[in-house]
Write a protein that holds these residues in place. Structure first.
Motif, PDB file in Angstrom:
ATOM      1  N   GLU A 176      92.977  70.542  34.008  1.00 43.72           N
ATOM      2  CA  GLU A 176      94.067  70.159  35.139  1.00 43.72           C
ATOM      3  C   GLU A 176      94.379  70.270  36.260  1.00 43.72           C
ATOM      4  O   GLU A 176      94.811  69.980  37.139  1.00 43.72           O
ATOM      5  CB  GLU A 176      95.005  70.066  34.051  1.00 43.72           C
ATOM      6  CG  GLU A 176      94.595  68.687  32.675  1.00 43.72           C
ATOM      7  CD  GLU A 176      96.307  67.961  32.288  1.00 43.72           C
ATOM      8  OE1 GLU A 176      97.120  69.428  32.169  1.00 43.72           O
ATOM      9  OE2 GLU A 176      95.757  67.279  31.259  1.00 43.72           O
ATOM     10  N   LEU A 177      94.338  72.169  36.314  1.00 44.00           N
ATOM     11  CA  LEU A 177      94.794  72.870  37.370  1.00 44.00           C
ATOM     12  C   LEU A 177      94.067  72.603  38.699  1.00 44.00           C
ATOM     13  O   LEU A 177      94.643  72.344  39.278  1.00 44.00           O
ATOM     14  CB  LEU A 177      94.218  73.879  37.539  1.00 44.00           C
ATOM     15  CG  LEU A 177      94.521  75.159  38.630  1.00 44.00           C
ATOM     16  CD1 LEU A 177      95.719  75.630  38.270  1.00 44.00           C
ATOM     17  CD2 LEU A 177      93.513  76.536  38.423  1.00 44.00           C
ATOM     18  N   PHE A 178      92.877  71.996  39.286  1.00 49.52           N
ATOM     19  CA  PHE A 178      92.056  71.107  40.194  1.00 49.52           C
ATOM     20  C   PHE A 178      92.268  70.238  40.196  1.00 49.52           C
ATOM     21  O   PHE A 178      92.576  69.205  41.209  1.00 49.52           O
ATOM     22  CB  PHE A 178      90.643  71.814  39.791  1.00 49.52           C
ATOM     23  CG  PHE A 178      90.059  72.889  39.551  1.00 49.52           C
ATOM     24  CD1 PHE A 178      90.588  74.279  40.448  1.00 49.52           C
ATOM     25  CD2 PHE A 178      89.499  73.430  38.473  1.00 49.52           C
ATOM     26  CE1 PHE A 178      90.090  75.481  40.241  1.00 49.52           C
ATOM     27  CE2 PHE A 178      89.144  74.327  38.798  1.00 49.52           C
ATOM     28  CZ  PHE A 178      89.319  75.580  39.505  1.00 49.52           C
ATOM     29  N   ARG A 179      92.471  69.184  39.361  1.00 52.83           N
ATOM     30  CA  ARG A 179      92.752  67.567  39.829  1.00 52.83           C
ATOM     31  C   ARG A 179      94.612  66.902  39.148  1.00 52.83           C
ATOM     32  O   ARG A 179      94.368  65.527  40.235  1.00 52.83           O
ATOM     33  CB  ARG A 179      91.833  67.477  37.692  1.00 52.83           C
ATOM     34  CG  ARG A 179      90.267  67.542  37.875  1.00 52.83           C
ATOM     35  CD  ARG A 179      90.088  66.925  36.754  1.00 52.83           C
ATOM     36  NE  ARG A 179      90.228  65.601  36.293  1.00 52.83           N
ATOM     37  CZ  ARG A 179      89.701  64.651  36.635  1.00 52.83           C
ATOM     38  NH1 ARG A 179      88.859  65.290  37.717  1.00 52.83           N
ATOM     39  NH2 ARG A 179      89.884  62.826  36.462  1.00 52.83           N
ATOM     40  N   LEU A 180      95.068  67.700  38.362  1.00 54.50           N
ATOM     41  CA  LEU A 180      96.352  67.150  38.146  1.00 54.50           C
ATOM     42  C   LEU A 180      96.648  66.732  39.600  1.00 54.50           C
ATOM     43  O   LEU A 180      97.546  65.822  40.201  1.00 54.50           O
ATOM     44  CB  LEU A 180      96.830  67.768  37.374  1.00 54.50           C
ATOM     45  CG  LEU A 180      98.081  66.798  36.536  1.00 54.50           C
ATOM     46  CD1 LEU A 180      96.644  66.310  35.627  1.00 54.50           C
ATOM     47  CD2 LEU A 180      98.609  67.982  35.452  1.00 54.50           C
ATOM     48  N   PRO A 181      97.154  67.597  40.528  1.00 55.23           N
ATOM     49  CA  PRO A 181      97.631  67.432  41.785  1.00 55.23           C
ATOM     50  C   PRO A 181      97.293  66.229  42.478  1.00 55.23           C
ATOM     51  O   PRO A 181      97.652  65.464  43.405  1.00 55.23           O
ATOM     52  CB  PRO A 181      97.666  68.654  42.839  1.00 55.23           C
ATOM     53  CG  PRO A 181      96.651  69.699  41.547  1.00 55.23           C
ATOM     54  CD  PRO A 181      96.309  68.968  40.743  1.00 55.23           C
ATOM     55  N   PHE A 182      95.940  65.738  42.530  1.00 57.30           N
ATOM     56  CA  PHE A 182      95.229  64.793  43.600  1.00 57.30           C
ATOM     57  C   PHE A 182      94.742  63.521  42.724  1.00 57.30           C
ATOM     58  O   PHE A 182      94.111  62.990  42.204  1.00 57.30           O
ATOM     59  CB  PHE A 182      94.302  65.527  43.908  1.00 57.30           C
ATOM     60  CG  PHE A 182      94.375  66.974  44.564  1.00 57.30           C
ATOM     61  CD1 PHE A 182      95.293  67.126  45.648  1.00 57.30           C
ATOM     62  CD2 PHE A 182      93.977  68.311  44.203  1.00 57.30           C
ATOM     63  CE1 PHE A 182      95.674  68.702  46.073  1.00 57.30           C
ATOM     64  CE2 PHE A 182      94.200  69.362  44.410  1.00 57.30           C
ATOM     65  CZ  PHE A 182      95.147  69.206  45.778  1.00 57.30           C
ATOM     66  N   GLY A 423      86.364  80.508  32.047  1.00 55.13           N
ATOM     67  CA  GLY A 423      86.546  80.277  31.424  1.00 55.13           C
ATOM     68  C   GLY A 423      88.211  79.632  31.059  1.00 55.13           C
ATOM     69  O   GLY A 423      89.017  79.605  31.733  1.00 55.13           O
ATOM     70  N   PRO A 424      88.672  78.804  29.747  1.00 58.13           N
ATOM     71  CA  PRO A 424      89.412  78.505  29.366  1.00 58.13           C
ATOM     72  C   PRO A 424      90.452  79.825  29.158  1.00 58.13           C
ATOM     73  O   PRO A 424      90.728  80.858  29.324  1.00 58.13           O
ATOM     74  CB  PRO A 424      89.390  78.128  27.929  1.00 58.13           C
ATOM     75  CG  PRO A 424      88.054  78.580  27.299  1.00 58.13           C
ATOM     76  CD  PRO A 424      87.361  78.549  28.539  1.00 58.13           C
TER      77      PRO A 424
END
Ligand SMILES: Cc1ncc(COP(=O)(O)O)c(C=O)c1O
Length: 455
Positions: A176-182, A423-424
């Motif tokens: 989500e860190l990478f994807r959520l804003p976009f 990793g997580p």
């Protein structure tokens, strides 16, 4: 030790002369940080060290500290930082023809490198390659190729996967860190299945008794949406997702599934390629070959260069050029980069670095297992292959512990050892040193990691 006995820079042990980050690092950071996006570099803990020079397995900062690099700068510096053969091949090429014309007029190094990559890709039959400027772009070429070859837009990738951050690659990258804003700018063609992360098995089973039951999560998607899914994209060992090797039996079963259901199998070996795991490509541990293969990082020893290579029947889904390539870029096939890559691959072969990584692996595992055994409530898992390893830090109740991993990485830095986290929750201390690291450096650095990993 007299001066003649001091190892040359590149093969030295760490020497810390100013506690990192030292005063000069702090000053340079204070001056420069306002001019870059604040999202790029973490400024806490006194700020970053400012790196200045790197050679072999050594790195220096602007304060004169000498580090041993267990990161390989994301595994890129397999043949060592600033490998002299690579640098001189690149410089020689730069004097003849530095930059090319993208796809318009090929240079000889570009064609030679394509030939070499086609030769190296596992699996029978002729291959074709498309060179790119980043790993993310190589993944996007694979996605485009899969669409052209199957007519289907859908691609299955895996939880924990990292395939890059361009909009195409981001669609198949997890997290989500990478994807959520976009998220509302993404294409929506990606589907996510469970990765065989055995330490945290999604089904709470054990390999091999599990019979790779987690593959059912791929089957479910294909059963539901088979008419839209054309390909499966996977890292044979999750790199930034936590250094998690997929079991050989799972990869073989995935290959069989793809064959049975008419799906293309794409391996992302951008992190794991060119000897990192003790084979030219990690998939060779499982004896499984993909239809398309993405490579980058260690390919050109530090020059930004990557590629998508594939079986010719698949790659020939790209139409013959009529004068305008439908995937290319200004810097495609950069001659100096291609010369660097050709030299890099020669060094890997001539110095037998693939064999070296494989030979060192059992002792590295033993050393890391020793760290885990000494800290069973802090280090939960040790995993890897060749010279790619992860130590997963855990809380008392077994959850990923990013703070403990950060503390270990910081403690290592203070003693002159560079590591990354993956990793997580970034709970894994990730080791991907140059494959030329000396044994003295390696065992010393793992000794420091042992101290740094203790509570
Ligand atoms: C497995 C994998 N694929 C793709 C990428 C993206 O490569 P790049 O950062 O060159 O775009 C990375 C980068 O870490 C990677 O590890």
């Amino acid at each position: 030790m007299n001066a003649a006995d001091v190892p040359a820079f590149g093969t030295q042990l760490p020497r810390i002369v100013a506690e990192p980050p030292g005063p000069r690092s702090r000053a340079v950071w204070a001056q420069g940080r306002e001019c870059e996006s604040r999202n790029l570099t973490y400024g806490g803990d006194g700020g970053p060290i400012i790196i200045e020079r790197a050679f072999g397995a050594n790195v220096t900062d602007v304060d004169g500290n000498v580090y041993v690099d267990l990161s390989g700068f994301f595994g890129v510096a397999s043949v060592g930082h600033a490998n002299p053969d690579v640098v001189s091949a690149m410089a020689g090429q730069a004097q003849r023809l530095f930059h090319g014309l993208g796809d318009i007029y090929p240079s000889e190094p570009r064609l030679q490198l394509a030939r070499e990559l086609c030769r190296l890709m596992p699996g029978p039959g002729p291959k074709r390659a498309i060179l790119t400027g980043s790993g993310s772009e190589a993944v996007e070429v694979a996605l485009k190729t899969a669409k052209l070859a199957t007519g289907k837009p859908g691609v299955i990738s895996f939880r924990g996967a990292y395939h890059g951050l361009g909009y195409g690659a981001l669609e198949v990258t997890d997290g989500e860190l990478f994807r959520l804003p976009f998220a509302d700018q993404l294409g929506g063609f990606g589907r996510r299945a469970d990765y065989p992360y055995c330490y945290r098995c999604p089904l709470a089973l054990r390999y091999p008794e599990c019979g790779v039951a987690c593959l059912a999560s791929v089957v479910d998607i294909v059963d539901r949406e088979g008419d839209r899914i054309g390909a499966v994209l996977v890292e044979p060992i999750l790199g930034r997702g936590g250094d998690v090797p997929a079991p050989a039996g799972w990869l073989a079963a995935l290959r069989r599934l793809c064959d049975a259901r008419g799906l293309l199998l794409i391996f992302d070996e951008i992190f794991t390629g060119f000897g990192r795991t003790g084979r030219w490509f990690a998939c060779e541990h499982a004896g499984v070959a993909p239809d398309l293969l993405c490579v980058g990082k260690g390919l050109a020893a530090g020059f930004p260069l990557a590629a998508c290579i594939g079986r010719s029947e698949v790659m020939d889904a790209w139409p013959a050029s009529t004068g305008e390539a439908i995937h290319t870029a200004t810097f495609m096939g950069h001659p100096a980069g291609c010369a660097a890559a050709l030299a890099c691959l020669r060094v890997v072969r001539e110095r037998r670095l693939v064999e070296r990584a494989d030979a060192l692996a059992p002792r590295v595992r033993e050393r890391l297992e020793g760290i885990r055994a000494a800290n069973p409530h802090r280090v939960g898992d040790v995993r890897g292959a060749g010279l790619l390893w992860g130590l997963e830090f855990i809380t008392e109740d077994g959850r990923p512990d990013g703070r403990a991993a950060a503390a270990a990485a910081r403690a290592a830095l203070q003693r002159g050892i560079l590591v990354l986290r993956s990793g997580p929750q970034s709970a894994v201390v990730s080791l991907s040193p140059p494959l030329v690291i000396t044994e003295e450096q390696l065992w010393y650095a793992l000794g420091v990691m042992s101290d740094a990993s203790s509570a």
